[in-house]
Each structure stands twice: as structure tokens, then as C-alpha cells.
Motif scaffolding. Structure first.
Motif, short mmCIF file in Angstrom:
data_model
loop_
_atom_site.label_atom_id
_atom_site.label_comp_id
_atom_site.label_asym_id
_atom_site.label_seq_id
_atom_site.Cartn_x
_atom_site.Cartn_y
_atom_site.Cartn_z
N LYS A 42 -8.87 12.55 -5.99
CA LYS A 42 -9.20 11.13 -5.18
C LYS A 42 -9.33 11.58 -3.57
CE LYS A 42 -7.24 7.49 -7.77
NZ LYS A 42 -6.36 8.04 -8.90
N SER A 66 -2.87 13.34 -6.68
CA SER A 66 -3.96 14.51 -7.21
C SER A 66 -5.02 14.64 -6.28
CB SER A 66 -4.72 13.69 -8.61
OG SER A 66 -4.54 12.42 -8.55
N ASN A 108 -3.45 12.53 -1.42
CA ASN A 108 -2.93 11.70 -2.74
C ASN A 108 -2.36 12.61 -3.71
OD1 ASN A 108 -3.86 9.27 -4.37
ND2 ASN A 108 -4.51 10.60 -5.43
P1 NBP Z 1 -2.32 1.31 -7.48
O1 NBP Z 1 -1.61 0.26 -7.40
O2 NBP Z 1 -3.54 1.49 -8.48
O3 NBP Z 1 -1.80 2.71 -7.40
C1 NBP Z 1 -2.66 4.08 -7.61
C2 NBP Z 1 -1.95 5.08 -6.62
O4 NBP Z 1 -0.71 5.47 -6.72
C3 NBP Z 1 -2.77 6.32 -6.66
O5 NBP Z 1 -3.20 6.93 -5.73
C4 NBP Z 1 -1.85 7.20 -7.52
O6 NBP Z 1 -1.78 8.76 -7.38
C5 NBP Z 1 -0.43 6.88 -6.98
N1 NBP Z 1 0.84 7.09 -7.48
C6 NBP Z 1 1.44 6.62 -8.63
BR1 NBP Z 1 0.42 5.50 -9.85
N2 NBP Z 1 2.49 7.04 -8.74
C7 NBP Z 1 2.73 7.90 -7.78
C8 NBP Z 1 3.81 8.60 -7.64
N3 NBP Z 1 4.81 8.69 -8.75
N4 NBP Z 1 3.80 9.47 -6.60
C9 NBP Z 1 2.84 9.62 -5.87
N5 NBP Z 1 1.64 8.61 -5.98
C10 NBP Z 1 1.64 7.71 -7.03
O7 NBP Z 1 -3.45 1.48 -5.98
P2 NBP Z 1 -4.24 0.13 -5.38
O8 NBP Z 1 -4.69 -0.73 -6.22
O9 NBP Z 1 -5.04 0.97 -4.44
O10 NBP Z 1 -3.19 -0.55 -4.74
C11 NBP Z 1 -1.99 0.04 -3.80
C12 NBP Z 1 -1.12 -1.07 -3.28
O11 NBP Z 1 -1.67 -2.07 -2.57
C13 NBP Z 1 -0.23 -1.78 -4.40
O12 NBP Z 1 1.08 -1.73 -3.98
C14 NBP Z 1 -0.94 -2.84 -4.70
O13 NBP Z 1 -0.13 -3.99 -5.25
C15 NBP Z 1 -1.38 -3.39 -3.33
N6 NBP Z 1 -2.59 -4.00 -3.11
C16 NBP Z 1 -3.59 -4.14 -3.90
C17 NBP Z 1 -4.58 -5.01 -3.83
C18 NBP Z 1 -5.85 -4.90 -4.41
O14 NBP Z 1 -6.68 -5.75 -4.36
N7 NBP Z 1 -5.88 -4.02 -5.31
C19 NBP Z 1 -4.46 -5.84 -2.73
C20 NBP Z 1 -3.52 -5.99 -2.09
C21 NBP Z 1 -2.42 -5.14 -2.09
P3 NBP Z 1 -2.77 9.39 -8.52
O15 NBP Z 1 -4.19 9.13 -7.95
O16 NBP Z 1 -2.29 10.76 -8.44
O17 NBP Z 1 -2.66 8.69 -9.91
#
Ligand code: NBP
Length: 479
Positions: free
Chosen positions: A37, A34, A32
Motif C-alpha cells: 500500500k 503491508s 503500512n
Molecule cells: P480500514 O478501516 O479499511 O482499515 C484498513 C487499514 O488498517 C489498512 O491500512 C490495514 O493494513 C490496516 N490494518 C488492519 Br485492517 N489491521 C491491522 C493491524 N492489526 N495492524 C496494523 N494495521 C492494520 O481503512 P479506512 O477506510 O481508510 O479507515 C481508517 C479509519 O478511518 C477507520 O477507523 C474508519 O472507520 C475511519 N474513517 C473512515 C472513513 C471512510 O470514509 N472510509 C471516514 C471517516 C473515518 P493492511 O493494508 O496491511 O491490511
């Protein structure tokens, strides 16, 4: 031992998918942006399987068996491109980058083409089922090359949900962005599915005076029959829930403005681009938009007249509403699947609609008993031009039709908005109508823009000299 898969991006979805792989016996390399996590995941769940902790993408890649499989689970959009750019110089020909987030299928097509030039596989994977699905078994919709599926498919199938008959709810969809496209349409159908449930609830409440607790019972009963589905099941749960703070039904305490993250809107935008009439999905997206215009609605309540017509509800109104809900739901699915057929033509995808319906049977939000029948409708070579044309569904709609018309009429008379109930009925009537007023539209277009028209009685394209002597001439087609 090298890991079979690496996951970068360990927020809820990435963390749960990584755990799911590990629980299924795979060694998973974790990364990840950071490190906190990664460490939090290992501290809480490190004992669930074999994980390899890494701090950099170099380290992640170095810990993977060949061909490398790297799954990106970061925020959709720019972050996905940024991670891809960092990964590319670290990978070798034949390695596979997987994007399991909610990326737009056009981004996936662009990324796949760019990486194919570098000899890398890029697989856009639709994952449905939310956080819980990601951990316990989601419905998985992978695109990308057929070759990449050979190396990746078995892992995805292993962690996916399984249907009653044991079939994995994961199958290769077709090339490039097909997986993300199908996931997008799944979400569009999900919007419509939820909206028709909302309309049924509103009618039962506002027309028949049935309180949420009574409706919880009704939805539970409905879940036993042809409407049986995850969304109907959880509707009973939500309607039956009482708010601890106020003692009121929770649904009465929740603000009536619905959010959206964009996949419903994307579905409608694609429908517009392709000329695919996904009106039920569009109405569902707009219903959420209208609900969110709280200030404007507050003014509307003050200034707009609300005259309604008195109606006597039919004795079996609850059953009528159930049938209207079922028929409208069928239309939503028919429109979504029809859009898949359009996309297959547009992008050269070989979409097997029976298989797609099959992998929505479990794991995803729209999982429903109905999907088995939809699978059956698309089995074999003779594909119906529209789901509603297959005998099982045309008969089901015919049965529901009188109730559906009664319910829409009652909604209109009582001033209860039922945009999907009514627009689905209009779509249905539009499909079966002998003559549509499009003839007049075309006449008007010819009048003001010389857009020409075709005649019902002879071949060719014609224009009437509206501003001249109004004779008809043969014309170039400017449709
Ligand atoms: P998020 O969509 O909230 O993204 C958070 C993650 O992205 C963290 O690991 C963060 O790292 C990383 N990140 C970001 Br923000 N900017 C970054 C960058 N420039 N470089 C590298 N890493 C970066 O996470 P999620 O809710 O787990 O969803 C992930 C994907 O799955 C999304 O596309 C979402 O639409 C999809 N999805 C979500 C769900 C749901 O129910 N949540 C369902 C189905 C699909 P950090 O920790 O260092 O900030």
C-alpha cells in the motif's frame, strides 16, 4: 530532513490524509502493515509532496522530528491497540500518538489514560468528510491534552476545511475522548439528517406522486434556502440520476435496505446511558434496521392490513413538507447538541458548542447553512438550555409548526411511515407541555414497586399504601 508527521495505515483515509499533509508542505513519513500500500501510494502520488517511505514502525519513528507525531489510520478496534502497543517502546516522553479513525470514545479515554501514565500524549481525532474530505480538507475534531494540541493543532488546522470566513474547521474540543465523542454525535446527527430527507422524499412520492426527476428539481430549489446543505445538494443529484442499464431512476433500482457502520448506534447507546433523549437519531438508526429486515417486511406486506384514510392534500403540500423537514432537522441538531451538554457534565469536558457548530460548517457531511445560526445561538456566556429555546429557532419552529402538524397527520392517515418527522414533533410537544403523563407512570411505579413519588403541592417523597388502606405515607426516595 525529518518528517513533521508520520502516518501508519494507508488505506483510503490514511492515504488521503497523508497526501493532504504533503500537499500542504509537510514532510510525511509513510508506513503500512503491508508495504504494497505504501508503494502504491508513492507510485500514484509520490510527486505531490515530500514523502519518506518506511517499511517498519521503527523506521517510521526514526524519521520523525521531535516531539514525534504518529497518526494511526488503521481499522478501528483491536488493530489500533495493536499498533499502539508496537509504537510505545519506540517513542520518548512528550511524543504524540494520534488516532484519526472512528474509535469509540470510551476506547480513546482508556488509551489516553494508559499512555499518559507513560508520559506519552494520545489524541483521539474525529475526522469527517469521507475520502474526499480527507484529501481536500476535512472537518477535524481533536481531543487529548491541551498541551498536545500546541504541537499538533497547527498541522491539523492547516489541512482542515476552511469556513467562508477563513476559520479552520478544526479546533481543540476538550480532553481525552471528547474529539471522538463529538465526531460520534456528528455522525448521529448525520443519520437523522438523512432520514428526514428520506421521509420528505417518500411523502412527496407516495402522497403527492412526484417522480424522482421532479423531486430533483425541488431539492435543488430547497438547497437555495434555509435547508441549504451538502446532503440536500447530493439528494438532488441522486434523485436526478438515471440508471444506465434500465433507464429507470437509479433510486428505483437500489435495494431499499440501508446499511450502517455503527456510529449512529453508538450515539443512541450513549444517549440511553446518559438519559439524553436523542429520539430523532434513535428513530433513524431503527429505520435503517427495519429497512434491512427484508424477509420480515416481505411477510408484513402479505399479512398486515393497510387500511388508510383518504386525505385531500393541501395546495402547498410541497412547501409543507419542506417546513416539516426543516423543523425535524432542527430537532435532530437540538437533541445532538443537548447530548453534548450532557456529556460535558458527565466527563468534565468544557465543550464550546459555538465552536463545535463552527467546525461543522465545512468539510463534513452535515455541513449546512444552518450551522452559522447554530453558532450564533451558542455565542457568549448565556448558553441556551436547548437550541430550540433561542429566539431565532423558536420563531423558525413556530413558523413551521402548522405545516409540520399537517404533514405528520397526512403521513399517519396515508400509512406512510415518517418516524423522525413524527417523533421530533412529539419531542417538541413534550418539551413545551405543561403536564406530561409521567405523573401516571410514576403512580404506576409506586403501585407495583413502591418507587415513591413527589407531589406538586408540597416538598418530600411519598408512597401510597396500595395494598393496604391506600393512605399516603412519607417515604424514602426510591426514584
Ligand atoms: P480500514 O478501516 O479499511 O482499515 C484498513 C487499514 O488498517 C489498512 O491500512 C490495514 O493494513 C490496516 N490494518 C488492519 Br485492517 N489491521 C491491522 C493491524 N492489526 N495492524 C496494523 N494495521 C492494520 O481503512 P479506512 O477506510 O481508510 O479507515 C481508517 C479509519 O478511518 C477507520 O477507523 C474508519 O472507520 C475511519 N474513517 C473512515 C472513513 C471512510 O470514509 N472510509 C471516514 C471517516 C473515518 P493492511 O493494508 O496491511 O491490511
Amino acid at each position: 530532513m525529518p518528517a513533521q508527521i508520520g502516518v501508519t495505515g494507508l488505506a483510503v483515509m490514511g492515504a488521503n490524509l497523508a497526501r493532504n499533509f504533503a500537499r500542504n508542505g509537510y514532510t510525511v513519513a509513510l508506513h503500512n502493515r503491508s508495504v504494497a500500500k505504501t508503494d502504491a501510494l508513492l507510485a500514484a502520488h509520490g510527486d505531490e509532496g515530500d514523502f519518506i517511505r518506511t517499511e517498519t514502525l521503527e523506521e517510521l519513528v526514526a524519521n520523525l522530528e521531535s516531539p514525534r507525531r504518529v497518526m494511526i489510520m488503521v481499522k478501528a478496534g483491536g488493530p489500533v491497540d495493536s499498533v499502539i502497543d508496537q509504537l510505545v517502546p519506540l517513542l520518548d516522553e512528550g511524543d504524540i500518538i494520534i488516532d484519526g479513525g472512528n474509535s469509540h470514545y470510551t476506547d480513546t479515554r482508556r488509551r489516553e489514560a494508559a499512555l499518559a501514565e507513560k508520559g506519552l500524549h494520545f489524541v483521539g481525532v474525529g475526522v469527517s468528510g469521507g475520502e474526499e474530505g480527507a484529501l481536500l480538507g476535512p472537518s477535524i475534531m481533536p481531543g487529548g491534552s491541551a498541551e498536545s494540541y500546541k504541537a499538533l493543532g497547527p498541522l491539523l488546522e492547516k489541512i482542515s476545511a476552511k469556513a467562508d470566513d477563513g476559520t479552520p474547521c478544526c479546533a481543540w474540543i476538550s480532553t481525552d475522548g471528547a474529539g471522538h465523542f463529538v465526531k460520534m454525535v456528528h455522525n448521529g446527527i448525520e443519520y437523522a439528517d438523512m432520514q428526514v430527507i428520506g421521509e420528505a422524499y417518500d411523502l412527496l412520492r407516495s402522497a403527492a406522486g412526484l417522480e424522482p426527476a421532479a423531486q430533483a428539481e425541488i431539492f435543488s430549489q430547497w438547497n437555495e434556502g434555509e435547508l441549504s446543505s451538502f446532503l440536500i445538494e447530493i439528494t438532488a443529484e441522486v434523485l436526478g440520476h438515471v440508471d444506465a442499464a434500465t433507464g429507470k431512476p437509479l433510486v428505483d433500482v437500489i435495494q431499499d435496505s440501508a446499511g450502517q457502520k455503527g456510529t449512529g448506534r453508538w450515539t443512541v447507546q450513549s444517549g440511553l446511558d446518559m438519559g439524553s433523549p436523542v429520539s430523532a437519531i434513535a428513530e433513524s438508526v431503527f429505520a435503517r434496521s427495519l429497512s434491512s429486515q427484508r424477509e420480515i417486511r416481505a411477510v408484513g406486506q402479505q399479512v398486515l392490513a393497510g387500511e388508510t384514510t383518504e386525505v385531500t392534500l393541501p395546495e402547498n403540500f410541497v412547501e409543507d413538507v419542506r417546513q416539516a423537514l426543516f423543523a425535524s432537522k432542527l430537532v435532530s441538531y437540538a437533541q445532538g447538541l443537548d447530548m453534548l451538554t450532557s456529556a460535558a457534565g458527565e466527563y468534565g469536558w468544557e465543550l464550546k458548542l459555538d465552536e463545535i457548530a463552527g467546525l461543522w460548517r465545512e468539510g463534513c457531511i452535515i455541513r449546512a447553512a444552518l450551522l452559522k445560526d447554530i453558532m450564533a445561538a451558542y455565542k457568549g456566556d448565556a448558553q441556551p438550555a436547548n437550541l430550540l429555546f433561542t429566539p431565532a429557532f423558536s420563531e423558525a419552529i413556530a413558523k413551521a409548526l402548522p405545516a409540520w402538524r399537517r404533514v405528520v397527520a397526512i403521513a399517519v392517515q396515508l400509512g406512510i411511515p415518517a418516524p423522525v418527522f413524527s417523533s421530533s414533533l412529539a419531542y417538541y410537544d413534550g418539551l413545551r407541555r405543561d403536564r406530561l403523563p409521567a405523573a401516571l407512570t410514576q403512580g404506576l411505579r409506586d403501585f407495583f414497586g413502591a418507587h415513591t413519588y413527589r407531589r406538586t403541592d408540597k416538598e418530600g417523597t411519598f408512597h401510597t399504601l396500595w395494598s393496604g388502606d391506600r393512605t399516603e405515607i412519607a417515604a424514602e426516595d426510591t426514584h
